[in-house]
Design a protein around this motif. Structure first.
Motif, PDB file in Angstrom:
ATOM      1  N   GLY A   1     -15.798   1.808  -3.257  1.00 41.38           N
ATOM      2  CA  GLY A   1     -15.605   2.535  -2.005  1.00 41.38           C
ATOM      3  C   GLY A   1     -15.822   1.684  -0.771  1.00 41.38           C
ATOM      4  O   GLY A   1     -15.750   2.177   0.345  1.00 41.38           O
ATOM      5  N   LYS A   2     -16.094   0.426  -0.958  1.00 45.06           N
ATOM      6  CA  LYS A   2     -16.460  -0.392   0.193  1.00 45.06           C
ATOM      7  C   LYS A   2     -15.267  -1.014   0.911  1.00 45.06           C
ATOM      8  O   LYS A   2     -15.441  -1.736   1.882  1.00 45.06           O
ATOM      9  CB  LYS A   2     -17.482  -1.463  -0.204  1.00 45.06           C
ATOM     10  N   ARG A   3     -14.071  -0.785   0.395  1.00 43.57           N
ATOM     11  CA  ARG A   3     -12.879  -1.197   1.149  1.00 43.57           C
ATOM     12  C   ARG A   3     -11.842  -0.107   1.027  1.00 43.57           C
ATOM     13  O   ARG A   3     -11.660   0.463  -0.057  1.00 43.57           O
ATOM     14  CB  ARG A   3     -12.314  -2.506   0.573  1.00 43.57           C
TER      15      ARG A   3
ATOM     16  N   HIS B   1     -18.360   3.852   4.368  1.00 40.06           N
ATOM     17  CA  HIS B   1     -17.821   2.910   3.409  1.00 40.06           C
ATOM     18  C   HIS B   1     -16.358   2.569   3.538  1.00 40.06           C
ATOM     19  O   HIS B   1     -15.927   1.666   2.874  1.00 40.06           O
ATOM     20  CB  HIS B   1     -18.114   3.255   1.973  1.00 40.06           C
ATOM     21  N   ALA B   2     -15.639   3.220   4.378  1.00 37.71           N
ATOM     22  CA  ALA B   2     -14.285   2.715   4.573  1.00 37.71           C
ATOM     23  C   ALA B   2     -14.428   1.297   5.104  1.00 37.71           C
ATOM     24  O   ALA B   2     -15.445   0.961   5.690  1.00 37.71           O
ATOM     25  CB  ALA B   2     -13.558   3.555   5.601  1.00 37.71           C
ATOM     26  N   GLU B   3     -13.428   0.500   4.897  1.00 37.32           N
ATOM     27  CA  GLU B   3     -13.529  -0.855   5.428  1.00 37.32           C
ATOM     28  C   GLU B   3     -13.663  -0.737   6.938  1.00 37.32           C
ATOM     29  O   GLU B   3     -12.869  -0.084   7.603  1.00 37.32           O
ATOM     30  CB  GLU B   3     -12.281  -1.645   5.080  1.00 37.32           C
TER      31      GLU B   3
END
Lengths: 477, 351
Positions: B110-112, B343-345
């Motif tokens: 979920g980190k990008r 957590h979106a980039e």
């Protein structure tokens, strides 16, 4: 390369790699916890933003530290089964206790911290990160007591029937004099890393032209990081100094190797700042030395005598080279250039980090910002220096112990797994190396992405009780 | 009771803890492509996130059980640890690689904000959950059945020694049990359509697993069974049937307790079949590793017993508390939208 070399390379690669992330985890958890509880106490929005910002960087780093740690737990049995059989009675206990006391704490409470926004009372929430930090310290304590046994075996006896080492005094293992100084040294090194990471990240933002209203926040973070770095650096120097004297006492060969001191010195032994030429004692083309410094480092007196490699080698050959296959070895000497250089680099990069911290405090005083172009490179080097300093320290301490697994008790060549084939070790080494390489690229990219994004804007945290049943989670994967 | 017997039981308990806990998060991971599928990409993504978030705060703690089991084996039975871990060299390597990519999958997917990125980590989670689920079953079945171990306690076989039909069946059973356990966990922890789907999946995997598990335990029991192992086998089978029945009646909590008991009893059966050996030798019974000849000294065992007695309840207490904190069911409505900055980039705009 035979199994032994392969297994040693594999241990070196996986352990050095694992320990790139460990000091960041130990150091940064304390700083994140500090910012989080500071927000709870003082209600300064910047503290919450920084807690979340560095907390995010912390979790990216922690993930990789954790997964590479699993490999370590299994590696002793996989590649070093004869070692495991021989010392399991002593060595296994701290490992098991580490898992039970530390790993459960770290993983459970980090889960609570990450997902706890708006779900647990805020004081408790901030406490979760402190508990994670305590977990990392406990973990360090137990694994270092296992390592210290290898450097200076205490609290055991050799059973002549089973031909194994047996624990006789667990208290002695946990309070090994090597352990008592290694633990603070390693923890100080971790705080140095944590401080340097915070300092560098915040300084990078502080130097941005569009930093705007966040300037104050990043300035305070930069300076806090610098202070932590300096205090940790001081603690490192003090503990390192004591460690050097204990090392000279229990592992004189390691100190001699660190200095490439071949012939014993009856006093006033010089410390070499730089030696050009071969390190095998045959020729020395150019050397810069500080008279008496080695004597001081090793004994506390400028005229103390320091044993040299040749004398120790003869002594060990006589003491250990007779009859016992576990202690027989052709060399009784570690790799001298490796010991010499890793020792110097460890000290050098640690000191460099402290000098940078001083320069940062000076150039950020009274609202100033260091603007010169080359500061960009300083910012990049700042966290890397102490991280690699940790690596050099471990390379020195482990390589300097050679050819022993357990000093004076078991040589490294007798510890490998007899039933594992070279093909298997090659396979695992290739797999780990490729996998770790790819993961390093992914991790660094992700870390930089979140680093550049900076601290998230301030949002008043949702209180658990006010939440609507169907409201989105405050945090979700 | 001998302390080495106490430690045999403690290690059985640790493996039980590992399988009943990580079992369901392996199941959730493996079911990502099955339950995490919607009519469009957005629903698929939301369903996957619902699934991952049911185990989000707990999977890491669950995994520590195996590290503790490994560490405890090292401390209490150094020979067992040394022989087993060097014998299972390549399977363990696969398990380790699987755990590494799977864990990072949870943390990093979920980190990008990038579909390809997420798809790759999803694959890591799915394969990384399936491989250990299979191989732990293969490995432990091999332990119970015995391996070619020589007089110096060394394994003399190779990879193909480990890949025998019964052990592979053991692997399929653990996969089946974890799929069922995981599906029931999803049913218990979610709301909406995914909950209905999970119950259906649990019934289908549960029936197949029941057949495989009974066959496996019968084969192993016929070779080396004792009264205790037969009792636990029957309880395991009964609990699985009861679980399936409860699931059909919509009693998800009881159904989950059912698979929990099934897995615990299956592990118990294995350890009852094993005792007093810890790694039987197929070459000569005299060369088998036993609780007596593989253990640490009484002094080490005594210290470790105190540590375990004091700290295991504390661990159980705070781990249970975590489950209580995160007890709420999750539905797609709880998944934060695309504007999340957590957590979106991060976009330049958030700077």
């Amino acid at each position: 390369m035979d199994n032994l070399d392969l297994a040693r390379w594999q241990f070196a690669i996986t352990t050095v790699y694992h320990f790139l992330f460990v000091p960041v985890t130990i150091g940064l958890s304390a700083l994140v916890a500090w910012y989080h509880s500071s927000w709870v106490r003082r209600r300064r929005p910047d503290d919450l933003r920084l807690a979340k910002f560095f907390g995010k960087l912390f979790t990216i780093n922690f993930a990789l530290g954790l997964v590479t740690g699993i490999v370590q737990e299994f590696q002793f049995g996989m590649n070093w089964s004869d070692y495991s059989r021989f010392v399991g009675d002593i060595f296994g206990a701290p490992l098991a206790i580490e898992a039970l006391l530390a790993f459960f704490l770290e993983s459970t409470f980090l889960g609570l911290w990450i997902f706890g926004w708006g779900r647990i009372p805020e004081k408790l929430h901030a406490a979760c990160m402190w508990i994670v930090h305590v977990g990392t310290l406990l973990s360090a304590y137990f694994i270092l007591s296992a390592n210290s046994f290898m450097q200076n075996p205490v609290g055991y006896r050799l059973n002549p029937v089973t031909k194994r080492a047996e624990l006789t005094d667990f208290g002695a293992v946990l309070t090994n004099k090597v352990q008592l100084v290694t633990f603070p040294h390693v923890v100080a090194a971790a705080y140095l890393v944590g401080g340097a990471v915070v300092m560098a990240v915040a300084l990078w933002h502080l130097r941005r032209v569009d930093v705007g209203t966040d300037e104050g926040m990043y300035r305070r973070a930069t300076r806090l990081g610098a202070v932590v770095t300096l205090v940790a650096g001081l603690a490192l120097a003090v503990t390192g100094d004591i460690q050097g004297k204990i090392m000279t006492d229990v592992q004189p060969m390691k100190m001699a190797a660190a200095e490439a001191l071949y012939d014993s010195s009856d006093g006033n032994a010089p410390f070499s700042l730089l030696t050009i030429g071969s390190l095998d004692g045959s020729e020395e083309k150019f050397a810069v030395t500080v008279p008496g410094l080695l004597s001081f480092l090793a004994t506390g007196h400028f005229d103390g005598s320091v044993q040299g490699i040749n004398e120790l080698k003869a002594e060990y050959a006589q003491k250990y080279g007779t009859g016992n296959p576990l202690t027989a070895d052709a060399t009784y000497t570690p790799n001298i250039p490796l010991s010499y250089w890793s020792f110097r680099l460890m000290i050098g990069v640690g000191m460099a980090a402290c000098l940078i911290a001083l320069a940062v405090l000076w150039t950020t005083r009274g609202g100033r910002v260091p603007r010169a172009r080359w500061w960009h490179w300083v910012v990049i080097a700042t966290p890397l220096l102490p991280i690699f300093g940790n690596s050099f320290g471990w390379i020195f301490t482990e390589a300097g112990r050679q050819p022993w697994l357990v000093f004076g008790v078991m040589s490294t060549s007798t510890g490998v797994s007899p039933s594992v084939s070279a093909g298997e070790v090659v396979t695992s080494m290739v797999v780990y190396t490729l996998l770790y390489g790819v993961l390093a690229v992914i991790e660094v990219k992700l870390f930089l992405t979140y680093l550049r994004a900076g601290a998230p804007p301030f949002e008043d945290p949702v209180v658990a009780a006010d939440q609507d049943e169907d409201a989105p989670l405050a945090f979700a994967y | 009771m001998e302390l080495s017997t106490v430690w045999f039981i403690i290690i059985a308990v640790l493996w039980t803890g590992y399988f009943v806990l990580e079992g369901f998060d392996f199941g959730v991971g493996m079911l990502l492509p099955v339950l995490g599928r919607g009519e469009d990409d957005e629903t698929t993504e939301k369903r996957r996130r619902v699934m991952i978030n049911t185990i989000g705060p707990v999977w890491d703690g669950n995994e520590v059980w195996v590290l503790t089991a490994g560490g405890a084996t090292f401390a209490a039975f150094p020979h067992w640890y040394a022989t087993m871990f060097s014998a299972f060299y390549l399977p363990l390597l696969l398990i380790l690689v699987a755990l590494i990519v799977r864990n990072l999958g949870f943390d990093y997917r979920g980190k990008r904000d990038d579909a390809t990125w997420r798809a790759r980590w999803d694959a890591a989670i799915i394969v990384g959950s399936a491989v250990p689920a299979l191989l732990w079953g293969v490995a432990l079945t091999n332990v119970v059945r015995g391996l070619p171990i020589d007089a110096s306690k060394e394994f003399t076989g190779n990879l193909f020694t480990l890949l025998n039909p019964v052990s592979l069946l053991g692997g399929l059973v653990t996969v089946g049990l974890f799929l069922t356990h995981g599906a029931l966990f999803v049913a218990l922890k979610t709301t909406g359509p995914i909950r209905e789907d999970a119950r259906g999946v649990a019934t289908r995997t549960g029936v197949v697993t029941a057949v495989l598990a009974v066959a496996l335990l019968a084969i192993l029991g016929a070779a080396d069974g004792n009264i205790g192992s037969w009792v636990s086998t029957v309880v395991a089978a009964g609990a699985l049937v009861a679980s399936l029945a409860a699931n059909l009646r919509g009693r998800e909590g009881w159904a989950f307790v059912g698979t929990f008991v099934t897995i615990a009893m299956a592990v118990t059966t294995y350890f009852l079949l094993l005792f007093p050996n810890v790694m039987p030798s197929t070459l000569d019974a005299a060369w088998s590793l036993t609780t007596a000849n593989a253990s640490s000294t009484p002094y080490t065992l005594k210290i470790m017993t105190w540590v375990a007695v004091v700290f295991t309840p504390i661990v159980l207490l705070y781990q249970s508390w975590t489950y209580w904190i995160f007890r709420k069911r999750i539905g797609t409505q709880h998944i934060p939208g695309a504007t999340r900055h957590d957590h979106a980039e991060p976009s330049p705009a958030t700077r």
